[in-house]
Enzyme design. Structure first.
Site, mmCIF file in Angstrom:
data_model
loop_
_atom_site.group_PDB
_atom_site.id
_atom_site.type_symbol
_atom_site.label_atom_id
_atom_site.label_comp_id
_atom_site.label_asym_id
_atom_site.label_seq_id
_atom_site.Cartn_x
_atom_site.Cartn_y
_atom_site.Cartn_z
ATOM 1 N N GLN A 108 4.345 38.155 26.408
ATOM 2 C CA GLN A 108 3.182 37.994 25.865
ATOM 3 C C GLN A 108 3.174 38.693 24.175
ATOM 4 O O GLN A 108 2.282 37.696 23.928
ATOM 5 C CB GLN A 108 1.810 37.329 26.212
ATOM 6 C CG GLN A 108 2.365 36.171 27.265
ATOM 7 C CD GLN A 108 1.550 35.777 28.283
ATOM 8 O OE1 GLN A 108 1.003 35.012 27.864
ATOM 9 N NE2 GLN A 108 0.798 36.767 29.298
ATOM 10 N N HIS A 126 6.608 36.135 22.001
ATOM 11 C CA HIS A 126 5.446 35.311 21.065
ATOM 12 C C HIS A 126 5.369 36.682 19.250
ATOM 13 O O HIS A 126 4.569 36.756 18.833
ATOM 14 C CB HIS A 126 3.430 35.773 21.678
ATOM 15 C CG HIS A 126 3.520 34.817 22.837
ATOM 16 N ND1 HIS A 126 2.224 34.959 23.910
ATOM 17 C CD2 HIS A 126 4.455 33.497 22.611
ATOM 18 C CE1 HIS A 126 2.362 33.789 24.062
ATOM 19 N NE2 HIS A 126 2.885 33.286 24.086
ATOM 20 N N CYS A 151 4.153 38.441 -0.932
ATOM 21 C CA CYS A 151 5.868 37.871 -1.016
ATOM 22 C C CYS A 151 6.331 38.224 -2.797
ATOM 23 O O CYS A 151 5.038 37.632 -3.368
ATOM 24 C CB CYS A 151 6.063 36.507 -0.721
ATOM 25 S SG CYS A 151 7.922 36.806 -1.096
ATOM 26 N N ASN A 217 -3.037 42.865 39.103
ATOM 27 C CA ASN A 217 -3.605 42.990 37.619
ATOM 28 C C ASN A 217 -5.500 43.450 37.236
ATOM 29 O O ASN A 217 -5.078 43.758 38.903
ATOM 30 C CB ASN A 217 -4.001 41.278 36.848
ATOM 31 C CG ASN A 217 -4.271 40.940 35.675
ATOM 32 O OD1 ASN A 217 -3.817 41.284 34.317
ATOM 33 N ND2 ASN A 217 -5.666 39.768 35.737
ATOM 34 N N ALA A 235 -1.869 48.574 35.979
ATOM 35 C CA ALA A 235 -1.037 48.823 35.637
ATOM 36 C C ALA A 235 -0.772 49.978 35.562
ATOM 37 O O ALA A 235 0.778 50.356 35.812
ATOM 38 C CB ALA A 235 -0.016 47.960 34.660
#
Ligand code: BV8
Length: 255
Positions: A108, A126, A151, A217, A235
């Site tokens: 994610q 994502h 841009c 977690n 982790a």
């Protein structure tokens, strides 16, 4: 000072399950990058950003209202991500990819750290904040002023190539993630609060087809009581221990 070793007792059933696993799927969230120094979505935002919630900034409406503010938020996150290093958790997952007969990492996260740690079988559900898109005309990216978020093809605003709240996920990425969840025999959920959809329902797809669901977690989540195995902790500490016990992956994981 001796580094505090995390003592984790992995049940023999889990070791056996991973030894025999043919198709492993791993889903990660912001928590896998926390030990690289990147704040998670649950962390209170600091400084200028303390008055905003990520969910309020990561939307088309917020961007339309104030493109410079949203672009600045992503520019800071991009700079933090580029300065960050993959941690032992990222590296362990990249090593797991080499050990499992079939493997897919579904993240994610948009920080790009999994790719930098060597993960190749990777779906960025994502998107990736290191890529930009011309918001107004989807111009090609050869003339983008990333510093000012402009841009130079059309003079429009740039937006990060990420999925905002309320936006559909890329069909190809979501399709690959759903298929992998349907077919896997082991499903890891690592470093995610399991609260954002549709990513948060992938574990159910896997579980309904008989996969073993393993959560790693730091804090309890809605998945914790339902997972087959749940390890509460960091982790970056738990994954290397698991890799050593299952695959004896010593040499690659010494950091
Ligand atoms: C969509 C990119 C169609 C941008 C992100 C069904 C039900 C309810 C709501 C919905 C639903 N379907 C859709 C929605 C709406 C919405 C949603 O889910 N809202 C939530 C808030 C309820 N979903 C969408 O809008 C999605 N689009 O479905 O389109 C649609 C649209 C509207 C309505 C219906 C259908 C798009 C979602 C994607 C949004 N973009 N990111 C950016 O990054 O800026 S989401 C973003 O937030 C992340 O990518 C991530 O997915 C999420 C945060 O979650 P986590 O990664 O889990 O991070 P978090 O901080 O929450 O948790 C970290 C965990 O790590 C913690 O638990 C902590 O304990 C742990 N941890 C910390 N340190 C460590 C650790 N663990 C281990 N080790 C450590 N060291």
């Amino acid at each position: 000072m001796k580094k505090r070793e995390t003592a984790v007792d992995f049940p023999a059933s889990l070791i056996r399950c991973l030894h025999n696993a043919q198709k492993i799927v791993v889903v990660t969230g912001a928590g896998i990058s926390a030990e690289s120094g990147l704040p998670t979505f649950r962390d209170a935002q600091t400084g200028l950003w303390s008055k905003y919630k990520p969910e309020e900034l990561a939307t088309v409406e917020a961007f339309k209202r104030n493109p410079k503010l949203v672009w600045a938020w992503y520019s800071i996150r991009r700079a933090l991500a580029l300065r960050a290093q993959p941690n032992a958790g990222h590296i362990a997952i990249a090593e797991m990819e080499k050990r499992a007969p079939h493997f897919l990492l579904i993240t994610q996260n948009v920080d790009g750290l999994h790719a930098r740690s060597g993960s190749q079988k990777l779906v960025e559900l994502h998107g990736n904040l290191h890529r930009a898109i011309c918001f107004e005309n989807n111009c090609s990216s050869d003339k983008f002023d990333l510093t000012n978020g402009r841009c130079l093809n059309c003079g429009g605003n740039l937006r990060p190539d990420v999925v905002w709240f309320g936006e559909m996920l890329p069909a190809s990425a979501l399709g690959a993630a759903n298929r992998a969840a349907e077919e896997c025999d082991v499903f890891f959920s690592i470093g995610t609060s399991s609260r954002v959809y549709p990513a948060a329902e992938l574990w159910q797809i896997a579980s309904q087809r008989g996969a073993v669901v393993i959560e790693i977690n730091k804090d309890p989540t809605p998945l914790t009581p339902k997972a087959d195995y749940s390890f509460l902790g960091k982790a970056g500490e738990i994954l290397p221990l698991l890799m050593r016990q299952v695959w004896g992956a010593e040499e690659k994981l010494r950091n």
